[in-house]
Design a protein around this motif. Structure first.
Motif, PDB file in Angstrom:
ATOM      1  N   ILE A 187      -4.692 -36.906 -19.624  1.00  0.00           N
ATOM      2  CA  ILE A 187      -3.898 -35.757 -19.191  1.00  0.00           C
ATOM      3  C   ILE A 187      -4.782 -34.509 -19.129  1.00  0.00           C
ATOM      4  O   ILE A 187      -4.708 -33.725 -18.177  1.00  0.00           O
ATOM      5  N   SER A 188      -5.653 -34.346 -20.117  1.00  0.00           N
ATOM      6  CA  SER A 188      -6.574 -33.201 -20.125  1.00  0.00           C
ATOM      7  C   SER A 188      -7.545 -33.277 -18.952  1.00  0.00           C
ATOM      8  O   SER A 188      -7.797 -32.275 -18.267  1.00  0.00           O
ATOM      9  N   PHE A 189      -8.092 -34.454 -18.715  1.00  0.00           N
ATOM     10  CA  PHE A 189      -9.024 -34.636 -17.607  1.00  0.00           C
ATOM     11  C   PHE A 189      -8.324 -34.392 -16.272  1.00  0.00           C
ATOM     12  O   PHE A 189      -8.891 -33.790 -15.369  1.00  0.00           O
ATOM     13  N   TYR A 190      -7.081 -34.830 -16.166  1.00  0.00           N
ATOM     14  CA  TYR A 190      -6.302 -34.603 -14.948  1.00  0.00           C
ATOM     15  C   TYR A 190      -6.154 -33.103 -14.685  1.00  0.00           C
ATOM     16  O   TYR A 190      -6.284 -32.648 -13.543  1.00  0.00           O
ATOM     17  N   GLY A 191      -5.887 -32.325 -15.736  1.00  0.00           N
ATOM     18  CA  GLY A 191      -5.774 -30.874 -15.590  1.00  0.00           C
ATOM     19  C   GLY A 191      -7.072 -30.250 -15.110  1.00  0.00           C
ATOM     20  O   GLY A 191      -7.069 -29.353 -14.256  1.00  0.00           O
ATOM     21  N   ILE A 192      -8.196 -30.740 -15.634  1.00  0.00           N
ATOM     22  CA  ILE A 192      -9.504 -30.239 -15.203  1.00  0.00           C
ATOM     23  C   ILE A 192      -9.729 -30.574 -13.734  1.00  0.00           C
ATOM     24  O   ILE A 192     -10.186 -29.737 -12.952  1.00  0.00           O
ATOM     25  N   LEU A 193      -9.415 -31.813 -13.352  1.00  0.00           N
ATOM     26  CA  LEU A 193      -9.567 -32.219 -11.952  1.00  0.00           C
ATOM     27  C   LEU A 193      -8.697 -31.365 -11.029  1.00  0.00           C
ATOM     28  O   LEU A 193      -9.151 -30.946  -9.960  1.00  0.00           O
ATOM     29  N   ALA A 194      -7.462 -31.128 -11.428  1.00  0.00           N
ATOM     30  CA  ALA A 194      -6.552 -30.331 -10.605  1.00  0.00           C
ATOM     31  C   ALA A 194      -7.137 -28.937 -10.381  1.00  0.00           C
ATOM     32  O   ALA A 194      -7.116 -28.419  -9.254  1.00  0.00           O
ATOM     33  N   ASP A 195      -7.672 -28.332 -11.430  1.00  0.00           N
ATOM     34  CA  ASP A 195      -8.279 -27.002 -11.301  1.00  0.00           C
ATOM     35  C   ASP A 195      -9.506 -27.043 -10.392  1.00  0.00           C
ATOM     36  O   ASP A 195      -9.691 -26.171  -9.545  1.00  0.00           O
ATOM     37  N   MET A 196     -10.367 -28.047 -10.588  1.00  0.00           N
ATOM     38  CA  MET A 196     -11.592 -28.153  -9.784  1.00  0.00           C
ATOM     39  C   MET A 196     -11.279 -28.357  -8.307  1.00  0.00           C
ATOM     40  O   MET A 196     -11.961 -27.806  -7.445  1.00  0.00           O
ATOM     41  N   LEU A 197     -10.262 -29.145  -8.025  1.00  0.00           N
ATOM     42  CA  LEU A 197      -9.919 -29.463  -6.638  1.00  0.00           C
ATOM     43  C   LEU A 197      -8.971 -28.452  -6.005  1.00  0.00           C
ATOM     44  O   LEU A 197      -8.714 -28.507  -4.812  1.00  0.00           O
ATOM     45  N   GLY A 198      -8.437 -27.542  -6.825  1.00  0.00           N
ATOM     46  CA  GLY A 198      -7.484 -26.560  -6.308  1.00  0.00           C
ATOM     47  C   GLY A 198      -6.141 -27.175  -5.967  1.00  0.00           C
ATOM     48  O   GLY A 198      -5.432 -26.683  -5.091  1.00  0.00           O
TER      49      GLY A 198
END
Length: 107
Positions: free
Chosen positions: A79-90
């Motif tokens: 879930i944490s990694f998903y949040g990071i990915l979402a931020d990185m990808l916009g």
């Protein structure tokens, strides 16, 4: 290293086994060839693949036990990694649960 190997190696970090057919489908969704060589230029596409795949992985059971053998999956790290990915990808973080809070006392 092939793209498919890169994806499998990253999934092993969470001790997750994903069927080849699901990986193939996700590769098609992000327009990647699993047999091509991985290079850093493909990072956006592979991150998008994980962004699409993680919500599906979270649908599996968190704890599995059978005959005295037990496995617990660490969904919080995904879930944490998903949040990071979402931020990185916009892209929106679809795993955030919005809460309605009563702020009428501040008026």
């Amino acid at each position: 290293m092939k793209v498919r190997d890169y994806i499998s190696a990253n999934l092993e970090l969470w001790s997750v086994e994903v069927s080849d057919s699901l990986i193939d489908a996700e590769l098609i969704n992000v327009d990647l060839n699993g047999d091509s060589e991985y290079n850093p230029e493909l990072e956006v596409k592979t991150n998008t693949l994980f962004y699409n795949l993680i919500p599906k992985l979270l649908l599996r059971a968190k704890n599995v036990s059978e005959g005295g053998y037990s496995i617990t999956y660490d969904n919080e790290s995904m879930i944490s990694f998903y949040g990071i990915l979402a931020d990185m990808l916009g892209l929106p973080n679809k795993l955030i649960k919005n809460k309605i809070r009563d702020k009428s006392n501040l008026w």
